[in-house]
Design a protein around this motif. Structure first.
Motif: not given
Ligand SMILES: O=C(O)CCC(=O)C(=O)O
Ligand SMILES: [Fe+2]
Length: 531
Positions: A397-424
């Motif tokens: 999956l890709h992460l999107v915010r507004g009209n921006d798409l982050f081009e790096k692919e995350f392996s699944n939703i949990l991977h993506l969520l972990q990175v986002v929560q780590f950022y926060h």
């Protein structure tokens, strides 16, 4: 300050004058401890008082010289006991200033003795054995650990990226066995020092060193609408093994949530106002019947442990058994990046009654992203209603915010969520670091992707308003202002963090297996942004 000794006899309270207290302290060889609570049998109290009042120099009977329990504590003002009687009426007012003042003695909390935590004992301790520890996780207490991240926010990060639907309405939980099962076994490391410290406190307070083991460890969050009525923690046949509970509060009443006050049905204190870093310890039986008021907003987060004398319910043994069977924990994988793997879809669907049809409600992982202002886009731009969204969430999956798409692919939703929560979690520190702009890979969302993003949102967030009321935007301290440059840095640092914990896990596991116990080893897992 004058030395003070409070003597509590079982089933009675004795308040000897200061001189007598001092004499008692010296007779029980405690004169070197300036302030302490002695818990004595009635017989011991009588012996001691008689001896003190008659100023006899006769030696005391040997049985009177060893208190049942001795606890040192800081007693900065004369009388905590009278404060206790006024507590019920003024608790809420006091609690609101508790971040800087102690509820019982009203002195600034940081001035409490730091070697010995302030211990506030109920006057009816034998009838309702319970203990309140303030600032249990203060940096000074954690000094003994070289583990740097004894950090409430680290546990919050783990919960917000790994939790599933909990055992009660509007409650979410993260258990250690779930972390192992979702290829995040390294995430149990940040629990270990605090888990050990809590066990030590329970053993010390109930005098049961080497007799108990941890039965359950979990992060539990209570969202709007959650509550629990009067109960004891061993009140089901399958909970009978529970002997003691320790609840460590990871966030604060009036700051991170409202409602959620804790009440004991009998004894003192009757009400406890959860504040970050405080701990409540009590027996799991009917001597400590309690309830939690409904949460009216925010998310109330605790680390809850139960303890048992029944070794067949030892959580460590069960975890070690599953860790030793884990196919990926080996020296070969010690320095390879690890990706979390989600559990089955129904464990993430709210409300759980809807998880057979998914007609209304929402996926809690998507909802957590949504309240932070993110969306997702899958690889296949031709998605339509014949696609099963639960399969899509297991794929890149890709992460999107507004009209921006982050081009790096995350392996699944949990991977993506972990990175986002780590950022926060790490966002404020990350913003201070300088990242190179050329590593930034963000592009505009295409028309086709726009359709894809909208479709996924409709499928996965069926009840948007409900999701926003459960994981309320902005209330839970999620105040990191997003910028892609520091987010990019978070992606790399998340990987470094994961590798480091994984490496520590690989090194620790053989020792845990040998000892059949999970324990903290120094220099284990400490993580610093500057690596
Ligand atoms: O979170 C708390 O304050 C206590 C929760 C509780 O009573 C329970 O989970 O049994
Ligand atoms: Fe409970």
């Amino acid at each position: 300050m004058l030395p003070t000794t409070i003597v509590i006899g079982i089933s009675m309270v004795v308040t000897p004058p200061l001189g007598a207290s001092t004499a008692i302290a010296s007779r029980t060889h405690l004169h070197h401890k300036p302030h302490c609570i002695l818990i004595l049998t009635l017989r011991q109290v009588t012996d001691l008082l008689t001896a003190t009042q008659t100023h006899t120099t006769m030696p005391l009977p040997p049985s009177s010289q060893t208190p049942l329990h001795t606890r040192s504590y800081s007693l900065p003002q004369a009388d905590h006991r009278s404060s206790l009687t006024h507590l019920a009426n003024s608790e809420i007012k006091h609690a609101m200033s508790r971040s800087s003042y102690c509820k019982l003695c009203s002195i600034p909390r940081r001035e409490h003795s730091l070697q010995t935590l302030p211990v506030h004992l109920s006057m009816t301790e034998s009838e309702h054995p319970r203990l309140i520890l303030h600032d249990f996780l203060s940096p000074d207490l954690c000094k003994g650990f070289t583990y740097k991240s004894l950090d409430l926010q680290e546990l919050e990060f783990i919960h917000k990226s790994c939790s599933t639907i909990g055992y009660r309405e509007n409650v979410f939980s993260t258990t250690l066995s779930h972390l192992v099962a979702t290829n995040s076994p390294h995430m149990i490391l940040p629990f270990i020092p605090i888990r050990e410290k809590l066990k030590e406190k329970v053993e010390e307070f109930f005098g049961c060193e080497y007799e108990i083991c941890i039965e359950f460890t979990g992060l539990i969050s209570w969202c709007k609408g959650a509550s629990i009525g009067w109960h004891s923690d061993d009140n089901r046949p399958y909970l009978k093994q529970r002997d003691y509970a320790a609840v460590c509060y990871l966030n604060s009443y009036g700051v991170d949530f409202n409602g959620g006050l804790f009440h004991f049905q009998d004894g003192n204190p009757t009400t406890f106002i959860p504040m970050a870093g405080d701990v409540l310890i009590y027996t799991a039986d009917t001597r400590n019947v309690h309830s939690v008021e409904e949460i009216t907003d925010g998310e109330r987060l605790t680390l809850t442990l139960w303890f048992t004398r029944d070794k067949s319910h030892d959580e460590d043994s069960k975890l070690i058994s599953s860790l030793s069977k884990h196919p990926l924990i080996s020296y070969e994988t010690a320095s390879k990046p690890q990706i979390p793997f989600p559990a089955s879809q129904n464990m993430y669907w709210f409300p759980p009654e809807q998880s057979s049809t998914y007609e209304t409600g929402f996926d809690i992982r998507y909802a957590r992203l949504h309240v932070l202002g993110y969306q997702i886009c899958c690889k296949d731009t031709r998605v339509n209603s014949s696609f099963d969204f639960s399969d899509i969430l297991l794929e890149p999956l890709h992460l999107v915010r507004g009209n921006d798409l982050f081009e790096k692919e995350f392996s699944n939703i949990l991977h993506l969520l972990q990175v986002v929560q780590f950022y926060h979690w790490k966002g404020p520190e990350l913003k201070k670091l300088e990242f190179k702009m050329e590593s930034l890979n963000v592009g505009p969302v295409s028309m086709l992707q726009c359709e894809n993003i909208r479709f996924l949102k409709v499928e996965i967030l069926k009840s948007e308003d409900l999701a926003e009321s459960i994981f309320q935007r902005g209330i839970c301290g999620e105040n990191v202002e997003h910028d892609w440059v520091s987010f990019c840095g978070a992606v790399d640092l998340w990987e470094a963090y994961t590798k480091k914990l994984w490496h520590s896990l690989v090194l620790s596991l053989p020792n845990w297996i040998a000892n059949q116990s999970i324990f903290y080893e120094s220099d284990d897992g400490s993580f610093d942004l500057v690596m």
